[in-house]
Structure formats: structure tokens, C-alpha cells
Motif scaffolding. Structure first.
Motif, PDB file in Angstrom:
ATOM      1  N   GLN A 225      -0.931  -4.553   4.298  1.00 18.25           N
ATOM      2  CA  GLN A 225       0.356  -5.058   4.780  1.00 18.25           C
ATOM      3  C   GLN A 225       0.280  -5.599   6.206  1.00 18.25           C
ATOM      4  OE1 GLN A 225       3.161  -1.835   4.236  1.00 18.25           O
ATOM      5  NE2 GLN A 225       3.474  -2.309   2.075  1.00 18.25           N
ATOM      6  N   GLY A 226      -0.892  -5.469   6.831  1.00 15.97           N
ATOM      7  CA  GLY A 226      -1.063  -6.000   8.178  1.00 15.97           C
ATOM      8  C   GLY A 226      -0.532  -5.103   9.275  1.00 15.97           C
ATOM      9  N   ALA A 227      -0.242  -3.842   8.948  1.00 20.36           N
ATOM     10  CA  ALA A 227       0.273  -2.917   9.959  1.00 20.36           C
ATOM     11  C   ALA A 227      -0.827  -2.466  10.913  1.00 20.36           C
ATOM     12  CB  ALA A 227       0.912  -1.705   9.286  1.00 20.36           C
ATOM     13  N   VAL A 228      -2.064  -2.382  10.415  1.00 21.28           N
ATOM     14  CA  VAL A 228      -3.222  -2.013  11.232  1.00 21.28           C
ATOM     15  C   VAL A 228      -4.390  -2.902  10.838  1.00 21.28           C
ATOM     16  CG1 VAL A 228      -2.538   0.409  11.539  1.00 21.28           C
ATOM     17  CG2 VAL A 228      -3.927  -0.244   9.566  1.00 21.28           C
ATOM     18  N   ASP A 229      -5.415  -2.926  11.691  1.00 22.75           N
ATOM     19  CA  ASP A 229      -6.636  -3.624  11.302  1.00 22.75           C
ATOM     20  C   ASP A 229      -7.725  -2.598  10.997  1.00 22.75           C
ATOM     21  OD1 ASP A 229      -7.834  -2.800  13.754  1.00 22.75           O
ATOM     22  OD2 ASP A 229      -7.095  -4.591  14.763  1.00 22.75           O
ATOM     23  N   THR A 230      -8.843  -3.073  10.495  1.00 24.76           N
ATOM     24  CA  THR A 230      -9.911  -2.170  10.054  1.00 24.76           C
ATOM     25  C   THR A 230     -10.442  -1.313  11.191  1.00 24.76           C
ATOM     26  OG1 THR A 230     -10.558  -3.814   8.396  1.00 24.76           O
ATOM     27  CG2 THR A 230     -12.131  -2.070   8.868  1.00 24.76           C
ATOM     28  N   THR A 231     -10.592  -1.908  12.365  1.00 25.54           N
ATOM     29  CA  THR A 231     -11.138  -1.166  13.509  1.00 25.54           C
ATOM     30  C   THR A 231     -10.235  -0.001  13.892  1.00 25.54           C
ATOM     31  OG1 THR A 231     -12.179  -3.182  14.351  1.00 25.54           O
ATOM     32  CG2 THR A 231     -11.910  -1.352  15.896  1.00 25.54           C
ATOM     33  N   ILE A 232      -8.945  -0.275  14.004  1.00 22.80           N
ATOM     34  CA  ILE A 232      -7.993   0.785  14.364  1.00 22.80           C
ATOM     35  C   ILE A 232      -7.987   1.874  13.303  1.00 22.80           C
ATOM     36  CG2 ILE A 232      -5.524   1.312  14.566  1.00 22.80           C
ATOM     37  CD1 ILE A 232      -5.167  -1.294  16.054  1.00 22.80           C
ATOM     38  N   LEU A 233      -8.007   1.466  12.038  1.00 28.47           N
ATOM     39  CA  LEU A 233      -7.957   2.435  10.948  1.00 28.47           C
ATOM     40  C   LEU A 233      -9.190   3.339  10.963  1.00 28.47           C
ATOM     41  CD1 LEU A 233      -6.174   3.236   8.555  1.00 28.47           C
ATOM     42  CD2 LEU A 233      -7.539   1.703   7.126  1.00 28.47           C
ATOM     43  N   GLN A 234     -10.368   2.759  11.160  1.00 33.89           N
ATOM     44  CA  GLN A 234     -11.598   3.552  11.175  1.00 33.89           C
ATOM     45  C   GLN A 234     -11.636   4.495  12.370  1.00 33.89           C
ATOM     46  OE1 GLN A 234     -14.662   0.549  11.002  1.00 33.89           O
ATOM     47  NE2 GLN A 234     -14.660   0.482   8.754  1.00 33.89           N
ATOM     48  N   ARG A 235     -11.264   3.979  13.533  1.00 33.62           N
ATOM     49  CA  ARG A 235     -11.264   4.825  14.729  1.00 33.62           C
ATOM     50  C   ARG A 235     -10.251   5.961  14.598  1.00 33.62           C
ATOM     51  NH1 ARG A 235     -11.420   0.261  19.577  1.00 33.62           N
ATOM     52  NH2 ARG A 235     -13.615  -0.357  19.313  1.00 33.62           N
ATOM     53  N   MET A 241     -10.054  13.215  12.141  1.00 34.77           N
ATOM     54  CA  MET A 241     -10.946  14.223  11.573  1.00 34.77           C
ATOM     55  C   MET A 241     -11.527  15.104  12.671  1.00 34.77           C
ATOM     56  SD  MET A 241     -10.803  13.962   8.347  1.00 34.77           S
ATOM     57  CE  MET A 241     -12.199  14.995   7.909  1.00 34.77           C
ATOM     58  N   HIS A 242     -11.885  14.485  13.796  1.00 32.52           N
ATOM     59  CA  HIS A 242     -12.435  15.249  14.918  1.00 32.52           C
ATOM     60  C   HIS A 242     -11.406  16.240  15.451  1.00 32.52           C
ATOM     61  CE1 HIS A 242     -13.158  15.911  19.269  1.00 32.52           C
ATOM     62  NE2 HIS A 242     -14.422  16.028  18.877  1.00 32.52           N
ATOM     63  N   ASP A 243     -10.170  15.774  15.640  1.00 27.37           N
ATOM     64  CA  ASP A 243      -9.112  16.652  16.149  1.00 27.37           C
ATOM     65  C   ASP A 243      -8.825  17.791  15.180  1.00 27.37           C
ATOM     66  OD1 ASP A 243      -8.973  14.965  18.279  1.00 27.37           O
ATOM     67  OD2 ASP A 243      -7.061  14.030  17.723  1.00 27.37           O
ATOM     68  N   ALA A 244      -8.842  17.464  13.887  1.00 26.37           N
ATOM     69  CA  ALA A 244      -8.566  18.488  12.881  1.00 26.37           C
ATOM     70  C   ALA A 244      -9.651  19.560  12.874  1.00 26.37           C
ATOM     71  CB  ALA A 244      -8.450  17.847  11.502  1.00 26.37           C
ATOM     72  N   THR A 246     -11.789  20.318  15.460  1.00 24.69           N
ATOM     73  CA  THR A 246     -11.828  21.067  16.722  1.00 24.69           C
ATOM     74  C   THR A 246     -10.660  22.033  16.843  1.00 24.69           C
ATOM     75  OG1 THR A 246     -10.686  19.226  17.819  1.00 24.69           O
ATOM     76  CG2 THR A 246     -13.088  19.288  17.977  1.00 24.69           C
ATOM     77  N   ALA A 247      -9.612  21.823  16.061  1.00 24.75           N
ATOM     78  CA  ALA A 247      -8.471  22.746  16.108  1.00 24.75           C
ATOM     79  C   ALA A 247      -8.855  24.128  15.611  1.00 24.75           C
ATOM     80  CB  ALA A 247      -7.324  22.196  15.265  1.00 24.75           C
ATOM     81  N   PHE A 248      -9.945  24.214  14.845  1.00 21.14           N
ATOM     82  CA  PHE A 248     -10.366  25.499  14.289  1.00 21.14           C
ATOM     83  C   PHE A 248     -11.482  26.140  15.106  1.00 21.14           C
ATOM     84  CE2 PHE A 248      -8.557  23.157  10.744  1.00 21.14           C
ATOM     85  CZ  PHE A 248      -7.696  24.100  10.214  1.00 21.14           C
ATOM     86  N   VAL A 249     -11.933  25.455  16.160  1.00 18.60           N
ATOM     87  CA  VAL A 249     -13.034  25.985  16.970  1.00 18.60           C
ATOM     88  C   VAL A 249     -12.500  26.997  17.978  1.00 18.60           C
ATOM     89  CG1 VAL A 249     -14.836  25.390  18.608  1.00 18.60           C
ATOM     90  CG2 VAL A 249     -14.349  23.874  16.698  1.00 18.60           C
TER      91      VAL A 249
END
Length: 249
Positions: A225-235, A241-244, A246-249
Motif C-alpha cells: 500500500q506504500g505505507a512503508v518501504d522495504t528498508t524501513i520494514l526490514q530495519r 526482534m532485538h527489543d523483544a 532484550t526485554a527478557f535479559v
């Protein structure tokens, strides 16, 4: 020197119909939300009423009913302000969520009350909600779990647009309460990569696809839909995932 009045204010209770006394009370330096509310009922012009409610809400910003009253009058005078209209809808939904808690929800996880949100938005009635919850429980016992919102849409008890709005509001309420984003879409919205409107549009399409037996990740829909681009989505995915983790560390 300004003095904050208690709520309810005894002076206002005695003189709530006396315009002159109320004005004098405020002129004496009292920061009195109740006085401004009383004045709002006495003035004649809509813009004066709006001004009174705005001042009252500024004195007591935690009063939800006061904020709703202010927004209701503001939207009437400024119908072009779509953001204010959305704030009003959300404020009313929050108030309804606090007031309304049907029997069947008493033992459910309060952090995910999608059924309650739908009810607060008048997108489903009590009877249909309870029937759907009972069916959801039967399906769970049969090993065929199904999300409540999807079940309501599939049974024709609510519309995809209503469910999408409820899910978006649920995410915004979680963010307002300081909850950690639990999905990629919540993370994208929390970081400002997508707007609530963009998320809602993508959810509508995803829900419609689900009801027709097709499944597409929300991220791919946002990308298409053009709301995001591939780079933003991947980052965003990697950071989420990293934040999720580290929340358990």
C-alpha cells in the motif's frame, strides 16, 4: 495568587446558577474547574461555552468527562478538524471501556479486550459477543483456536472496518499505557513509521483476506500500500526482534 478549588467546589455548589458570583469567584484568583463548568451552562454563545469548557479541562486534565464535553463542543464548531473528531471517538471509547465490563470478560486478560473495545465502539452487541466467546472457547477445546475478532467478522456480527478500527485503537491504548509493542505493526506505529490511519487501512485489507481464506502478513500489505518501504520494514523488524529479546535479559 491563584488558589486551586477542591472538586466538588462548595462555593460553586451553592451559587452554580449565579453568573455574577461565579465570575467574581474566578476573578478572585480561584483555579476552579467547577466554576468554569457552571459558567458553560449559563453563557449563551457556543464559542463562550467552548472557552469555558477548555479552561475547565486545562485545570483538571484528568477529568475524562470534562475532556469529552470540551471535544464535543469543539467538534461542533470545527467540523473540519478530523483529528479532534478522532480524539473524541477514542476518549468516548476509553470511557466506555472503564464503565463496561460484561460478566464473560471478568476472567479475561485485561490487556487484550478486543471484544470490549468493539462493544465500546458500538460495533457488536452483548448477545453476539457472548455467543462468539462461547464459540471461541468450543473451538479452542477442539484444537481449532480462532481470534475473537476474526470469528465475529466471519459470522457477520461486525464489519472488517470496525474490527480494524478496534485493533488500531487497542494498539494506541497499549502505547498510551506504556506497554511494549507486541507486534511489528505496533512497533512501526510507535516509531512513527506508519500512521494510525495507514495501519487501519492495512488491517481492513488483511481482515478481508482472512475471511476469504487468504493470509498475508501485515507488513507485506503495508509495503504494497506504500505505507512503508522495504528498508524501513526490514530495519523495524530487526529492531523489534532485538527489543523483544532484550526485554527478557
Amino acid at each position: 495568587m491563584s488558589r486551586a478549588c477542591p472538586r466538588p467546589c462548595p462555593f460553586v455548589h451553592r451559587h452554580r446558577h449565579d453568573l455574577i458570583r461565579l465570575r467574581d469567584h474566578l476573578a478572585e484568583g480561584h483555579r476552579c474547574a467547577d466554576a468554569w463548568v457552571a459558567l458553560a451552562h449559563l453563557v449563551r454563545e457556543p464559542w463562550q461555552r467552548l472557552d469555558c469548557l477548555e479552561r475547565a479541562s486545562a485545570i483538571d486534565p484528568n477529568d475524562q468527562n470534562l475532556r469529552i464535553a470540551h471535544l464535543e463542543h469543539y467538534v461542533v464548531l470545527h467540523p473540519e478538524d478530523t483529528q479532534a473528531a478522532e480524539e473524541l471517538r477514542e476518549a468516548k471509547a476509553r470511557r466506555a471501556l472503564e464503565r463496561y465490563k460484561p460478566r464473560i470478560f471478568r476472567h479475561q486478560d485485561a490487556s487484550q479486550p478486543i471484544g470490549v473495545i468493539l462493544r465500546a465502539l458500538h460495533a457488536v452487541n452483548d448477545a453476539d459477543l457472548e455467543v462468539a466467546l462461547e464459540e471461541q472457547e468450543r473451538l479452542r477445546r477442539l484444537g481449532r483456536p480462532m481470534l475473537l475478532g476474526d470469528l465475529l467478522v466471519l459470522r457477520g456480527k461486525t464489519a472488517p472496518e470496525a474490527l480494524a478500527r478496534a485493533l488500531t485503537l487497542q494498539s494506541r491504548l497499549r502505547a498510551a499505557n506504556g506497554a511494549m509493542p507486541r507486534t511489528l505493526s505496533e512497533y512501526l506505529m510507535a516509531k512513527g513509521h506508519v500512521t494510525p490511519d495507514q495501519l487501519e487501512r492495512a488491517l481492513i485489507e488483511q481482515i478481508r483476506l482472512h475471511t476469504s481464506g487468504k493470509h498475508e502478513p501485515l507488513g507485506e500489505i503495508l509495503l504494497r500500500q506504500g505505507a512503508v518501504d522495504t528498508t524501513i520494514l526490514q530495519r523495524a523488524f530487526q529492531q523489534h526482534m532485538h527489543d523483544a529479546m532484550t526485554a527478557f535479559v
